[in-house]
Design a protein around this motif. Sequence first.
Motif, PDB file in Angstrom:
ATOM      1  N   ASP A 143      -3.271   1.245   6.822  1.00 40.21           N
ATOM      2  CA  ASP A 143      -2.341   0.234   6.306  1.00 40.21           C
ATOM      3  C   ASP A 143      -3.037  -1.119   6.171  1.00 40.21           C
ATOM      4  OD1 ASP A 143      -0.284   1.987   6.030  1.00 40.21           O
ATOM      5  OD2 ASP A 143       0.645   1.539   7.966  1.00 40.21           O
ATOM      6  N   ALA A 144      -3.869  -1.444   7.178  1.00 41.83           N
ATOM      7  CA  ALA A 144      -4.597  -2.717   7.160  1.00 41.83           C
ATOM      8  C   ALA A 144      -5.570  -2.743   5.993  1.00 41.83           C
ATOM      9  CB  ALA A 144      -5.348  -2.908   8.473  1.00 41.83           C
ATOM     10  N   HIS A 145      -6.246  -1.617   5.745  1.00 41.85           N
ATOM     11  CA  HIS A 145      -7.214  -1.531   4.645  1.00 41.85           C
ATOM     12  C   HIS A 145      -6.508  -1.607   3.304  1.00 41.85           C
ATOM     13  CE1 HIS A 145     -10.719  -0.314   2.373  1.00 41.85           C
ATOM     14  NE2 HIS A 145      -9.951   0.590   1.763  1.00 41.85           N
TER      15      HIS A 145
ATOM     16  N   ARG B 253      -3.813  -3.028   2.544  1.00 36.16           N
ATOM     17  CA  ARG B 253      -3.300  -4.358   2.265  1.00 36.16           C
ATOM     18  C   ARG B 253      -4.357  -5.223   1.578  1.00 36.16           C
ATOM     19  NH1 ARG B 253      -1.485  -5.461   7.648  1.00 36.16           N
ATOM     20  NH2 ARG B 253      -0.221  -3.593   7.653  1.00 36.16           N
ATOM     21  N   THR B 254      -5.608  -4.896   1.813  1.00 34.96           N
ATOM     22  CA  THR B 254      -6.684  -5.706   1.223  1.00 34.96           C
ATOM     23  C   THR B 254      -7.425  -4.978   0.104  1.00 34.96           C
ATOM     24  OG1 THR B 254      -8.185  -4.905   2.936  1.00 34.96           O
ATOM     25  CG2 THR B 254      -7.116  -7.027   3.342  1.00 34.96           C
TER      26      THR B 254
ATOM     27  N   ALA C 262      -4.882   1.268  -2.211  1.00 38.97           N
ATOM     28  CA  ALA C 262      -3.442   1.110  -2.375  1.00 38.97           C
ATOM     29  C   ALA C 262      -2.943   1.974  -3.528  1.00 38.97           C
ATOM     30  CB  ALA C 262      -3.112  -0.349  -2.634  1.00 38.97           C
TER      31      ALA C 262
END
Length: 176
Positions: A25-27, A29-30, A35
Amino acid sequence: MNHQPFEEWLLNNTTITREQKRELDAHVRTCAYCAALMKTDKVLRDLRLAAPASGFLSRFEARLAARKAEERKRKLFGLIFFALAGSALLIWAASPYFAGFFASPAGWISALVEWGMFLLTTLIASVQAGAVILDVLTRLLPPFAWLVLVSGAAGVSLFWSISIWRFSQRGVPQGV
Ligand SMILES: [Zn+2]
């Protein structure tokens, strides 16, 4: 940007731990790429979920078609049954004649032929008679009308002459 191991997880649909999920999820987002991958995966999963529904639809359609075919078959069987029953009834009703027929086929055939000839000649005769009557009627109708007119005129003139005669008689003194 390093997409591993997230790309791997997403492409292979790897079952990931809660910790790995948090990293993913953290990856995501960036990272627009991962995504997009995740989104595609979600869409594909939704499609896979929708697949049973379409399968159900096709099953339903198949069942409907089968039921229609069954209905058609039932109707056909009904028709065949009625036809057979009717034929059986007819044969049963005609069985004495059939028995007679099989007892002396030649006699029956000649009788049948005679009856057929009689029917045919009668039919032809009646048609001819009808045609003749119609023809005569159409030809006779104007003379008949004339006859009526003439006889009517004759009756009127007769009545008229009698009236005149009686009137003239009355004018003449009696006993002369
Ligand atoms: Zn990435």
